[in-house]
Design an enzyme around this catalytic site. Structure first.
Site, short mmCIF file in Angstrom:
data_model
loop_
_atom_site.label_atom_id
_atom_site.label_comp_id
_atom_site.label_asym_id
_atom_site.label_seq_id
_atom_site.Cartn_x
_atom_site.Cartn_y
_atom_site.Cartn_z
N GLY A 14 -78.50 -9.28 -6.22
CA GLY A 14 -79.13 -7.96 -6.18
C GLY A 14 -79.59 -7.63 -4.76
O GLY A 14 -80.02 -8.51 -4.03
N GLY A 80 -69.83 -11.39 -11.61
CA GLY A 80 -68.57 -12.05 -11.30
C GLY A 80 -68.73 -13.40 -10.62
O GLY A 80 -68.37 -13.56 -9.46
N ASP A 117 -81.39 -17.86 -5.64
CA ASP A 117 -81.02 -19.23 -6.00
C ASP A 117 -79.63 -19.31 -6.67
O ASP A 117 -78.86 -20.24 -6.40
CB ASP A 117 -82.09 -19.89 -6.88
CG ASP A 117 -82.47 -19.07 -8.09
OD1 ASP A 117 -81.98 -17.91 -8.21
OD2 ASP A 117 -83.26 -19.55 -8.92
N ILE A 141 -86.38 -10.10 -4.41
CA ILE A 141 -87.69 -9.50 -4.67
C ILE A 141 -88.50 -10.39 -5.61
O ILE A 141 -89.71 -10.30 -5.66
CB ILE A 141 -87.58 -8.07 -5.25
CG1 ILE A 141 -86.93 -8.06 -6.62
CG2 ILE A 141 -86.89 -7.13 -4.29
CD1 ILE A 141 -87.16 -6.76 -7.39
N ASP A 142 -87.80 -11.27 -6.37
CA ASP A 142 -88.49 -12.10 -7.37
C ASP A 142 -89.31 -13.22 -6.74
O ASP A 142 -90.20 -13.78 -7.38
CB ASP A 142 -87.46 -12.70 -8.34
CG ASP A 142 -86.56 -11.65 -8.95
OD1 ASP A 142 -87.00 -10.49 -9.07
OD2 ASP A 142 -85.41 -11.97 -9.31
N MET A 184 -90.49 -5.59 -12.01
CA MET A 184 -89.39 -6.57 -12.07
C MET A 184 -89.90 -7.97 -11.72
O MET A 184 -91.10 -8.19 -11.58
CB MET A 184 -88.28 -6.16 -11.12
CG MET A 184 -87.38 -5.07 -11.65
SD MET A 184 -86.01 -4.78 -10.51
CE MET A 184 -84.96 -3.74 -11.51
N HIS A 284 -85.62 -0.14 -10.17
CA HIS A 284 -84.96 -0.44 -8.90
C HIS A 284 -85.64 0.20 -7.69
O HIS A 284 -85.22 -0.07 -6.57
CB HIS A 284 -83.49 -0.04 -8.99
CG HIS A 284 -82.74 -0.89 -9.96
ND1 HIS A 284 -82.79 -0.68 -11.31
CD2 HIS A 284 -81.96 -1.99 -9.76
CE1 HIS A 284 -82.06 -1.61 -11.92
NE2 HIS A 284 -81.56 -2.41 -11.00
N ARG A 287 -86.50 -2.35 -5.22
CA ARG A 287 -85.48 -2.97 -4.36
C ARG A 287 -85.07 -2.08 -3.20
O ARG A 287 -84.49 -2.56 -2.22
CB ARG A 287 -84.24 -3.29 -5.21
CG ARG A 287 -84.52 -4.30 -6.31
CD ARG A 287 -83.44 -5.30 -6.47
NE ARG A 287 -82.12 -4.75 -6.59
CZ ARG A 287 -81.31 -4.95 -7.61
NH1 ARG A 287 -81.73 -5.69 -8.64
NH2 ARG A 287 -80.11 -4.46 -7.63
O1 F6P Z 1 -83.21 -10.53 -9.23
C1 F6P Z 1 -83.58 -9.26 -8.76
C2 F6P Z 1 -83.69 -8.28 -9.90
O2 F6P Z 1 -84.11 -7.04 -9.36
C3 F6P Z 1 -84.63 -8.72 -11.01
O3 F6P Z 1 -85.99 -8.56 -10.70
C4 F6P Z 1 -84.13 -7.84 -12.13
O4 F6P Z 1 -84.40 -8.44 -13.40
C5 F6P Z 1 -82.64 -7.76 -11.89
O5 F6P Z 1 -82.44 -8.08 -10.53
C6 F6P Z 1 -82.03 -6.43 -12.18
O6 F6P Z 1 -80.66 -6.52 -11.99
P1 F6P Z 1 -79.65 -5.28 -11.95
O7 F6P Z 1 -79.62 -4.77 -10.55
O8 F6P Z 1 -78.35 -5.87 -12.37
O9 F6P Z 1 -80.17 -4.25 -12.90
#
Ligand code: F6P
Length: 360
Positions: A14, A80, A117, A141-142, A184, A284, A287
């Site tokens: 992400g 993927g 990770d 971000i986690d 998130m 999002h 992010r």
């Molecule tokens: O790992 C980062 C993250 O933003 C998590 O906090 C969230 O659960 C996930 O990715 C969301 O993923 P996507 O962008 O596939 O919706």
């Protein structure tokens, strides 16, 4: 200056704020200091699977203006797994050899992977399979990558969640409402606990600490008895229902993501306390956007540090932030464990010390 090298950089998983700052730092250090070439690989490992491999030669001029830009100029994907890649005919194929081949087609001497990770584990496995020289940079971000106190993107996400609480405070107070903010963080409650404390939340629920609705409602009623008729509740997306089920949304591709615990809690709080509730799901927004100064700083230090690891031949290592410094740590140590919120750690103690209800 050492021997000339051509290195690759890719961003995987992400996106988050600060990825462009790290691409910029890697380019400055590799091209500017060492006189190497840098290839920016598009869309994570997918760029190496494509034929010809999809990449762009980066120089200081190309990355000059991207320090404050959100997202990643290279693109990324969190889908993927190359060891079980979903093909158009519905089958899964191991495409790791194609990635190695792409690496050699680009004439790379080493690869820097910026990822969480999951991505770091996959890239390390591919590196071990072929003679690929790999160095990792943690971003998410986690903030759940162990060994490093910080990952790129976390600080910006906390800033966004904190700002949301600052804004929600006034509207909640004006209407005497309980507002639930869903953030998130995947399985870890780092964003919730940090933003919750910084944003003055009354209740913070994280996956690491089991809660009951009764305890949450008790806090709301206690505040009401003190004449404070509004309440801010922060909940981490991976918090389960009272009966222990994860709240998830599945899409038409059969993918399951966290989402919905905020609404669940709001409904339960309203039924149990009779408070008027509303829900904000930040999603999002956490992010995107301009990286915070701290994320720019960490990304810059990580980028320089990762190139130096290559210069020193310290492969299979990841840069980490420890005790105010960038250090190189074996990737195996970072991906071997998971960094959840410590229920006995400083932040949990701080929250309790402030009278914040953690639901237990
Ligand atoms: O790992 C980062 C993250 O933003 C998590 O906090 C969230 O659960 C996930 O990715 C969301 O993923 P996507 O962008 O596939 O919706």
């Amino acid at each position: 200056m050492g021997e000339h090298k051509r290195i690759g950089i890719l961003t995987s998983g992400g996106d988050c704020a600060g990825l462009n700052a790290v691409i910029r730092a890697v380019t400055h250090r590799a091209v500017g200091t060492y006189g190497w070439e840098v290839m920016g690989i598009y869309r994570a490992t997918q760029g190496l699977m494509s034929r010809p491999p999809q990449a762009i030669a980066l120089d200081v001029e190309k990355v000059d203006a991207i320090l404050t830009q959100g997202g990643t100029i290279l693109g990324t994907t969190n889908k993927g797994n190359p060891f079980a890649f979903p093909m158009a005919d519905g089958t899964l194929r191991d495409r790791s050899d194609e990635i190695l081949e792409g690496y050699y087609q680009l004439g790379l001497d080493a690869l820097i992977g910026v990822g969480g990770d999951g991505s770091l584990a996959i890239l390390r496995k591919i590196a071990q399979q072929g003679n690929l020289k790999f160095v990792g940079i943690p971003k998410t971000i986690d903030n759940d990558v162990s060994i490093t106190e910080r990952s790129i993107g976390f600080d910006t996400a906390v800033n966004i969640a904190t700002e949301a609480l600052d804004r929600l405070h006034f509207t909640a107070a004006s209407h005497d409402r309980v507002i639930v903010l869903e953030v998130m963080g995947r399985d870890a409650g780092h964003i919730a606990i940090s933003a919750g404390i910084a944003g003055g939340a009354d209740v913070i629920l994280i996956p690491e600490i089991p809660y009951t609705i009764e305890k949450v409602c008790h806090k709301i009623q206690e505040r009401q008895a003190q004449g404070r008729h509004f309440c801010l509740v922060v909940v981490s997306e991976a918090v389960c229902t009272e009966t222990g089920e994860a709240v998830k949304i599945s899409d038409r591709f059969g993918e399951c993501r966290f989402g919905g615990i905020g609404q669940y809690l709001a409904d339960r709080i309203s039924a149990c306390s009779e408070a008027e509730t509303r829900v904000t799901v930040l999603g999002h927004t956490q992010r995107g956007g301009i990286p915070s100064p701290l994320d720019r700083l960490i990304a810059s230090a990580f980028g320089v540090g990762a190139v130096d690891l290559i210069a020193n031949g310290q492969y299979d290592h990841m840069v980490a932030w420890q005790n105010r410094q960038v250090v190189g740590v074996p990737i195996a140590e970072a991906i071997g464990q998971y960094q959840a919120v410590d229920p006995n750690g400083t932040l949990v103690k701080t929250a309790r010390g402030l009278g914040i209800c953690l639901g237990d």
